[in-house]
Structure formats: C-alpha cells, structure tokens
Design an enzyme around this catalytic site. Structure first.
Site, short mmCIF file in Angstrom:
data_model
loop_
_atom_site.label_atom_id
_atom_site.label_comp_id
_atom_site.label_asym_id
_atom_site.label_seq_id
_atom_site.Cartn_x
_atom_site.Cartn_y
_atom_site.Cartn_z
N VAL A 247 2.60 8.66 29.93
CA VAL A 247 2.64 9.73 30.92
C VAL A 247 1.22 10.14 31.22
CG1 VAL A 247 4.93 10.67 30.40
CG2 VAL A 247 2.95 11.46 29.11
N SER A 248 0.94 10.41 32.48
CA SER A 248 -0.36 10.95 32.86
C SER A 248 -0.29 12.46 32.77
CB SER A 248 -0.73 10.53 34.29
OG SER A 248 0.10 11.19 35.22
N THR A 249 -1.42 13.11 32.83
CA THR A 249 -1.46 14.58 32.73
C THR A 249 -0.57 15.22 33.79
OG1 THR A 249 -3.72 14.45 31.90
CG2 THR A 249 -3.00 16.56 32.78
N ALA A 250 -0.59 14.66 34.99
CA ALA A 250 0.17 15.25 36.10
C ALA A 250 1.67 15.08 35.94
CB ALA A 250 -0.28 14.62 37.42
N GLU A 251 2.09 14.17 35.11
CA GLU A 251 3.50 13.83 35.03
C GLU A 251 4.21 14.44 33.83
OE1 GLU A 251 2.74 9.74 34.89
OE2 GLU A 251 3.08 9.39 37.01
#
Length: 222
Positions: A20-24
């Site tokens: 997961v990326s920070t935005a997700e």
C-alpha cells in the site's frame, strides 16, 4: 526462513506480496487485509499452499527500489522456496512498464509463475503474459495522465490571466488528496515523497515535492 534448493521446490506452492502507498492506506479496497484475503482465496481456488506473505507499507509502486518485502518475495521464488508469486492486483507489484517487463522475463528465466488475481493474469500461459504487459502499460499511462492534468490546469490559468501562485494554482483534486493523506496520519515528508514518486506536478509545474510545499498547501486550507 531457510531457503530450499531449486531441486526440492514443490509445485503448488506460492508466496504472496502486499503493498500500500501512503495515499492508499485509508482505502479499504486497497488495504493490506483486503489484498491478503484475495491472495488466500486465489491460492485456495488453485489448490496451492501459501508459504509466506510479504508486506511493503507506505511505498510507491513506481519503482522496484526501496521495497525490502518485494526483494524477499522475489528471492523466495527465484531460489524455489515457492513456485509462484501471487498479488491481488498487478499494480501492487509495479506501475512501471520497464519493471513489469523485467519481472516477466525474470519469472520466465527462473521458472516461476506470476499471478495477478484481479486480471486473471497467469504467466504460465502466453495469454497471461500478454495481459500482464498490457495492464502494466495502462498503469504507467494513468500516472502520466495525473501529472498532465495538473500541468494542463496550470497552463489554462496562465492563459486566462490568473496571477500564479503555488497555492492558488494547485488543482482542487490534489489539494483534497494532500488533506486526506495528512488526516490519515502521513507526515509531510511521506506525502511529498508519494506525490513525487507518482509524478504529480506541483502548483508551479515542477516534478519534485518537499515537506515545506506540502505544509504550505495544508496551511492554505485553514
């Protein structure tokens, strides 16, 4: 975990990879738990034994660098600890066409299978390899379109004679995204790194975000 010799690797075994990326992180559809469940169901459907699951948290899929869990997952299939690498979505593995092509070639040469359950991708088949290449291409295209939309918005404001300023020219969709990421607990530095990695243009059309830039955007919303 001790690695097995290539000759003793068992067919029907797999490792999973989550990212997961920070935005997700606040998006349950792309969360670690949802991905893990999808991978477990895919392995069960195929009758495979899931040996281990590797997780990268808060990292971009733009590059393979800086992703220690992915390095471990690839090492597991390369040395035949497992015969397949399973991901819930192809973009969890890579959003770069170059990197995706390299991984497909690596799988073929090392003799392991790559499965992306969202697309039915299975590199043990020719059709599966073709589908993986196509979807990786569209993943990279999407990143470029996000950046281009920001640049187009800046150009339109310049053409309309709007006085340009870092905070005033940033499209609303990106301001909202920065606010959401901060509310989810991300630091200024992590937000800046995520936006830079995904090629999101700054208000001035630049390619590099900094913690101070992110902070200024947030202060403008108070």
């Amino acid at each position: 975990m001790a690695r097995r010799n290539r000759r003793t690797a068992l067919s029907g075994t797999a490792v999973g990879y989550l990212r997961v990326s920070t935005a997700e992180q606040a998006d349950s559809g792309a969360g670690l738990d949802a991905q893990r469940m999808t991978i477990e169901h895919e392995c069960a459907r195929r009758g495979w034994t899931l040996v281990e699951v590797f997780e990268d948290r808060g990292v971009s899929g733009k590059s393979l660098d800086g992703r220690p869990a992915l390095t471990e997952a690839l090492g597991a299939v390369d040395d035949r600890t497992a015969a397949a690498l399973v991901v819930a979505k192809l973009d969890r593995l890579s959003r770069s066409v170059h990197d995706a092509a390299g991984l497909l070639d690596r799988a073929q040469k090392s003799g392991w299978t790559l499965v992306a359950s969202d697309l039915g991708v299975d590199t043990s088949t020719s059709a599966g390899e073709a589908m993986a290449n196509v979807m990786a291409t569209f993943g990279q295209l999407e990143r470029r379109m996000i950046s281009q939309r920001a640049k187009d918005a800046l150009a339109a404001r310049k053409a309309a004679g709007v006085k340009l300023g870092r905070l005033r020219t940033l499209p609303d969709e990106f301001v909202e995204r920065v606010v959401e990421m901060r509310e989810a607990g991300s630091s200024f530095a992590k937000i800046a790194d995520a936006l830079t990695a995904e090629d999101v243009a700054t208000a001035q059309g630049g390619q590099r975000w900094y913690p101070s830039t992110v902070r200024a955007v947030l202060l403008s919303q108070r």
